[in-house]
Design a protein around this motif. Sequence first.
Motif, PDB file in Angstrom:
ATOM      1  N   PHE A 167     -38.278 -69.008  36.475  1.00  0.00           N
ATOM      2  CA  PHE A 167     -39.379 -69.420  35.609  1.00  0.00           C
ATOM      3  C   PHE A 167     -38.990 -70.553  34.664  1.00  0.00           C
ATOM      4  N   ALA A 168     -38.060 -70.282  33.760  1.00  0.00           N
ATOM      5  CA  ALA A 168     -37.662 -71.285  32.776  1.00  0.00           C
ATOM      6  C   ALA A 168     -36.360 -70.858  32.130  1.00  0.00           C
ATOM      7  N   GLY A 169     -35.701 -71.792  31.473  1.00  0.00           N
ATOM      8  CA  GLY A 169     -34.461 -71.476  30.787  1.00  0.00           C
ATOM      9  C   GLY A 169     -33.987 -72.647  29.949  1.00  0.00           C
ATOM     10  N   VAL A 170     -32.917 -72.422  29.236  1.00  0.00           N
ATOM     11  CA  VAL A 170     -32.293 -73.456  28.402  1.00  0.00           C
ATOM     12  C   VAL A 170     -30.845 -73.592  28.842  1.00  0.00           C
ATOM     13  N   ILE A 171     -30.391 -74.821  29.028  1.00  0.00           N
ATOM     14  CA  ILE A 171     -28.991 -75.062  29.351  1.00  0.00           C
ATOM     15  C   ILE A 171     -28.299 -75.726  28.169  1.00  0.00           C
ATOM     16  N   ALA A 172     -26.972 -75.568  28.130  1.00  0.00           N
ATOM     17  CA  ALA A 172     -26.164 -76.193  27.086  1.00  0.00           C
ATOM     18  C   ALA A 172     -24.741 -76.297  27.593  1.00  0.00           C
ATOM     19  N   VAL A 173     -23.977 -77.164  26.974  1.00  0.00           N
ATOM     20  CA  VAL A 173     -22.542 -77.167  27.204  1.00  0.00           C
ATOM     21  C   VAL A 173     -21.921 -76.326  26.095  1.00  0.00           C
ATOM     22  N   PRO A 174     -20.683 -75.835  26.289  1.00  0.00           N
ATOM     23  CA  PRO A 174     -20.091 -74.922  25.317  1.00  0.00           C
ATOM     24  C   PRO A 174     -20.180 -75.443  23.893  1.00  0.00           C
ATOM     25  N   GLY A 175     -20.524 -74.536  23.011  1.00  0.00           N
ATOM     26  CA  GLY A 175     -20.658 -74.874  21.604  1.00  0.00           C
ATOM     27  C   GLY A 175     -21.668 -74.024  20.847  1.00  0.00           C
ATOM     28  N   PRO A 176     -22.934 -73.953  21.265  1.00  0.00           N
ATOM     29  CA  PRO A 176     -23.529 -74.764  22.332  1.00  0.00           C
ATOM     30  C   PRO A 176     -23.925 -76.151  21.824  1.00  0.00           C
ATOM     31  N   ARG A 177     -23.969 -77.091  22.759  1.00  0.00           N
ATOM     32  CA  ARG A 177     -24.427 -78.447  22.468  1.00  0.00           C
ATOM     33  C   ARG A 177     -25.320 -78.912  23.611  1.00  0.00           C
ATOM     34  N   ARG A 178     -26.071 -79.964  23.368  1.00  0.00           N
ATOM     35  CA  ARG A 178     -26.923 -80.592  24.386  1.00  0.00           C
ATOM     36  C   ARG A 178     -27.963 -79.620  24.934  1.00  0.00           C
ATOM     37  N   LEU A 179     -28.631 -78.890  24.064  1.00  0.00           N
ATOM     38  CA  LEU A 179     -29.682 -77.972  24.517  1.00  0.00           C
ATOM     39  C   LEU A 179     -30.737 -78.740  25.297  1.00  0.00           C
TER      40      LEU A 179
END
Length: 214
Positions: A167-179
Amino acid sequence: MARAQNPAHAACAWDDVATQRTWSKLFTSAVVGQIVWPVVSVGSFVLMILLGQWSMWFMLPVAVYALYRTVLQRRYIVSAVQARRILRVYPWQVHRTPKSGIGQITGAKLGDVWLAFPDPDQPESLVPIVLHGHARSAWWRRRLGRGYETDKTRQVAEVWFAGDVRFAGVIAVPGPRRLFLLFQLAANPGIPGQNKTSLDAVERARRAGVRLAP
């Protein structure tokens, strides 16, 4: 920025203080842009009138770009609000070197970059999700789907994901950063696993603000 020791241990991603801080910066930036870009656009047109035709050579591109960003900025605000709803429902999942590619999957256009994450109801199956683009997707699109390792691709060797890939989601790089907000374009039976979704998963998606077909 402080990084959660183990983000997957939290009941939801929003329980992580670092996630709240990163989201607040994202939302503030979107709101500030909604104020600044219209001012820049209008100001550029005013200066062209005051300075005369010669100023159009450098002021018109500024005015047009600022107008474009003004239109785009509302999407940033909406995306930030949608991301917050998802982060308040789903926990972070840590994925090391998640599968990604460019095109060559159902629903992806030529040049579309996608990621694949496990189906929550059938973890052995991967479900792809396309990065539907606006300016903030550029950072991710330059680093995913290459098929070979570079300095940039190593920056996404670990990806955090909160949501339901069907359906949907949020990605990030560790930290988190770059949502960054990800979403399937529609409740499409062609999306792997979506026609076998459990009722609990559907209800959870609704609580996260995902609009589902009846």
